[in-house]
Design a protein around this motif. Structure first.
Motif, mmCIF file in Angstrom:
data_model
loop_
_atom_site.group_PDB
_atom_site.id
_atom_site.type_symbol
_atom_site.label_atom_id
_atom_site.label_comp_id
_atom_site.label_asym_id
_atom_site.label_seq_id
_atom_site.Cartn_x
_atom_site.Cartn_y
_atom_site.Cartn_z
ATOM 1 N N VAL A 192 0.880 -1.162 0.000
ATOM 2 C CA VAL A 192 0.000 0.000 0.000
ATOM 3 C C VAL A 192 0.917 1.212 0.000
ATOM 4 N N SER A 193 0.680 2.162 -0.889
ATOM 5 C CA SER A 193 1.548 3.337 -0.862
ATOM 6 C C SER A 193 0.740 4.614 -0.924
ATOM 7 N N ILE A 194 1.311 5.672 -0.376
ATOM 8 C CA ILE A 194 0.667 6.992 -0.417
ATOM 9 C C ILE A 194 1.693 8.039 -0.830
ATOM 10 N N ASN A 195 1.215 9.164 -1.298
ATOM 11 C CA ASN A 195 2.067 10.327 -1.507
ATOM 12 C C ASN A 195 1.915 11.232 -0.296
ATOM 13 N N TYR A 196 2.998 11.858 0.089
ATOM 14 C CA TYR A 196 2.902 12.776 1.227
ATOM 15 C C TYR A 196 3.807 13.969 0.967
ATOM 16 N N MET A 197 3.562 15.029 1.713
ATOM 17 C CA MET A 197 4.358 16.224 1.525
ATOM 18 C C MET A 197 5.206 16.473 2.750
ATOM 19 N N THR A 221 6.891 13.620 7.741
ATOM 20 C CA THR A 221 7.083 12.178 7.672
ATOM 21 C C THR A 221 6.128 11.470 8.634
ATOM 22 N N ALA A 222 6.051 11.989 9.858
ATOM 23 C CA ALA A 222 5.162 11.368 10.853
ATOM 24 C C ALA A 222 3.718 11.408 10.372
ATOM 25 N N LEU A 223 3.301 12.553 9.826
ATOM 26 C CA LEU A 223 1.930 12.664 9.328
ATOM 27 C C LEU A 223 1.693 11.686 8.173
ATOM 28 N N GLY A 224 2.704 11.553 7.319
ATOM 29 C CA GLY A 224 2.613 10.592 6.219
ATOM 30 C C GLY A 224 2.425 9.172 6.736
ATOM 31 N N ILE A 225 3.216 8.805 7.749
ATOM 32 C CA ILE A 225 3.093 7.452 8.323
ATOM 33 C C ILE A 225 1.692 7.251 8.910
ATOM 34 N N ILE A 226 1.204 8.272 9.613
ATOM 35 C CA ILE A 226 -0.148 8.171 10.203
ATOM 36 C C ILE A 226 -1.185 7.948 9.096
ATOM 37 N N ASP A 227 -1.060 8.710 8.008
ATOM 38 C CA ASP A 227 -2.006 8.558 6.892
ATOM 39 C C ASP A 227 -1.894 7.168 6.258
ATOM 40 N N LEU A 243 13.994 10.965 18.692
ATOM 41 C CA LEU A 243 15.201 11.247 19.471
ATOM 42 C C LEU A 243 15.381 12.759 19.619
ATOM 43 N N ILE A 244 15.302 13.473 18.491
ATOM 44 C CA ILE A 244 15.496 14.926 18.499
ATOM 45 C C ILE A 244 14.354 15.582 17.726
ATOM 46 N N ALA A 245 13.785 16.637 18.279
ATOM 47 C CA ALA A 245 12.853 17.476 17.525
ATOM 48 C C ALA A 245 13.464 18.868 17.446
ATOM 49 N N SER A 246 13.367 19.495 16.284
ATOM 50 C CA SER A 246 13.842 20.876 16.206
ATOM 51 C C SER A 246 12.721 21.786 16.690
ATOM 52 N N LYS A 247 13.128 22.875 17.354
ATOM 53 C CA LYS A 247 12.121 23.783 17.921
ATOM 54 C C LYS A 247 11.313 24.444 16.804
ATOM 55 N N THR A 248 12.021 24.771 15.713
ATOM 56 C CA THR A 248 11.320 25.385 14.582
ATOM 57 C C THR A 248 11.162 24.368 13.463
ATOM 58 N N PRO A 249 10.072 24.417 12.696
ATOM 59 C CA PRO A 249 8.905 25.259 12.921
ATOM 60 C C PRO A 249 8.103 24.792 14.143
ATOM 61 N N GLU A 250 7.600 25.752 14.927
ATOM 62 C CA GLU A 250 6.844 25.364 16.136
ATOM 63 C C GLU A 250 5.508 24.743 15.757
ATOM 64 N N ASP A 251 4.992 25.169 14.622
ATOM 65 C CA ASP A 251 3.703 24.663 14.167
ATOM 66 C C ASP A 251 3.925 23.408 13.312
ATOM 67 N N LYS A 252 4.114 22.274 13.962
ATOM 68 C CA LYS A 252 4.394 21.041 13.225
ATOM 69 C C LYS A 252 3.097 20.395 12.717
ATOM 70 N N LEU A 253 3.254 19.512 11.748
ATOM 71 C CA LEU A 253 2.073 18.878 11.143
ATOM 72 C C LEU A 253 1.433 17.840 12.059
ATOM 73 N N VAL A 254 2.171 17.349 13.062
ATOM 74 C CA VAL A 254 1.558 16.484 14.079
ATOM 75 C C VAL A 254 1.683 17.193 15.430
ATOM 76 N N LYS A 255 0.708 16.953 16.291
ATOM 77 C CA LYS A 255 0.697 17.679 17.567
ATOM 78 C C LYS A 255 1.224 16.818 18.709
ATOM 79 N N ASP A 256 0.744 15.611 18.798
ATOM 80 C CA ASP A 256 1.114 14.773 19.941
ATOM 81 C C ASP A 256 2.367 13.973 19.664
#
Lengths: 274, 274
Positions: free
Chosen positions: B172-177, B212-218, B233-246
């Motif tokens: 199963v494959s999807i396109n993601y941004m 990537t995380a949002l793509g995996i969820i989809d 392991l590491i999240a960058s502070k920016t952008p603060e408005d990430k595509l996943v929240k939790d």
């Protein structure tokens, strides 16, 4: 009076050694952990050694001198190894594993931590008394096997990439030809990832023509690396004339017939395990 | 007379439990291994539990009943976890790790079996009492962390691929941004690899925009999967408005200035560890 009973010290020593395969842990470390005399620790280690070796769970090696200590050498018992590889062959003979195109599905096996842990232990056992600096694999499916091998050897993993990534910094890349198709592909390795003149082993999940292994060998030449061995989980019997000669599979896929639903896979008879 | 002394039995029980984190081992197994009475094994397990828990090496859980037994629950001690993550931050603050393009080099850390073992243990600790069926990651650099997490949870690993492979069977494959560039990519997962309706966690090495995380969820939605958590392991502070929240990082890259040679990376303060 000592803070921990002998019972407890022995249990904890085995936990620490087992969690750190192939790593020398000093007597001082245990002495401080338990607030116990070094002479007590020495006696504990004798019991640890007897226990692990009697139960064929590996070996315990003591190293004398200032930099001395004790390490756990993870060697799977001969009988256990044979039984395990036989059980893998039995799993793989299931005709439901045949994938159109004449492939065999084994991702579930190499993505199972329990199974891949044992596979890594078996591969590490082959190189455990050799001087190895790194365990090298090609992304993607070889990674779990290679990581577990690296864990048991207590050596870093190196992953060769199919494409180059900006986050790897300066890279060295080569073009190589697959052994079975004549497609030209690229593989690359970050310049920082490996010291020049290192000794490595190559670990992968499957070998057909040997093109990937040969590509890795060529790429590693750019780092003056000596390849001490190549081990794969499964090698296909055909083509018999592979691009690399000295390799060592755990299992050989002798014959795969999708129409007749036959998967003929057998253990490879190793002669040079410790 | 019993074949093995209590000392030896305790050591061996700890070895078996430590080698099989989160897996229930029956009293029968030990009873047969040592040719010892179950009552002796029960007494041994009490000492094992006291040893492991007093030395803060994790927990030992006994399960009553016919399907009962004992299991080792790998939980890193709070203090050890904080010290370890601090030491990772210190390593990462080295200005020589700055790569042109504004990236930070950390491959040596996630390819070190010793470090990645501890990282996996810490991440697993967060989910150890939840019902998780699989640990999911995206190739390539997330694999070592995800495999070690899966090992401690005793659950299979699932690797989402960037391209589809003939050896995976139906996919199963999807396109993601991507969250930061606006490049459209593909990700795919073998249909065989995951049972419908499973509960999973997503583990990766780095999160920037969360694409990537949002793509995996989809992609996982196609398998009716419930995502119980995302840890990186590491999240960058920016952008603060990430595509996943939790999501939940071990470290936060607050600021990276290649010109001034500043790497500002700090531990993330977890509140929900066991």
């Amino acid at each position: 009076m000592e803070k921990y009973k002998r019972n407890e010290r022995i249990g904890a020593i085995i936990k620490v050694l087992g969690d750190n395969p192939s790593k020398v842990i000093t007597y001082n470390y245990f002495s401080e952990l338990f607030s116990a005399a070094k002479s007590s620790i020495s006696e504990d280690i004798l019991v640890v050694k007897k226990t692990i070796e009697t139960l064929k769970m590996g070996r315990i090696e003591t190293i004398a001198g200032a930099a001395g200590g004790v390490r756990y050498i993870p060697i799977m018992d001969d009988m256990e190894r044979k039984d395990f590889i036989n059980s893998l062959c039995n799993k793989l003979r299931d005709k439901n594993r045949i994938i159109s195109g004449g492939y065999i599905y084994y991702t579930d096996i190499i993505y199972s931590p329990e199974l891949v842990d044992k596979i890594g232990k078996i591969i590490a056992g082959k190189y455990i008394f050799k001087e190895i600096d790194y365990v090298v694999t090609m992304e993607t499916k070889g990674i779990p096997i290679a990581l577990m091998t690296a864990r048991y050897l207590n050596r870093p993993l190196i992953i060769v990439r199919r494409d180059s990534k900006v986050t790897d910094g300066a890279i060295v890349s080569i073009n190589y030809m697959s052994g079975t198709s004549s497609k030209i592909s690229t593989m690359s390795l970050s310049k920082r990832s490996i010291s020049n003149g290192s000794k490595v082993i190559i670990v992968d999940d499957f070998m057909k023509g040997g093109g990937t292994a040969l590509g890795i060998i060529d790429l590693l030449k750019e780092f003056d690396t000596k390849v001490e061995g190549i081990t794969v989980l499964i090698a296909s019997k055909t083509p018999e004339d592979k691009l690399v000669k000295d390799y060592d599979p755990l299992m050989v896929l002798q014959h795969l017939d999708a129409q007749k639903e036959i998967v003929d896979i057998v253990p490879y008879e190793h002669k040079d395990y410790v």
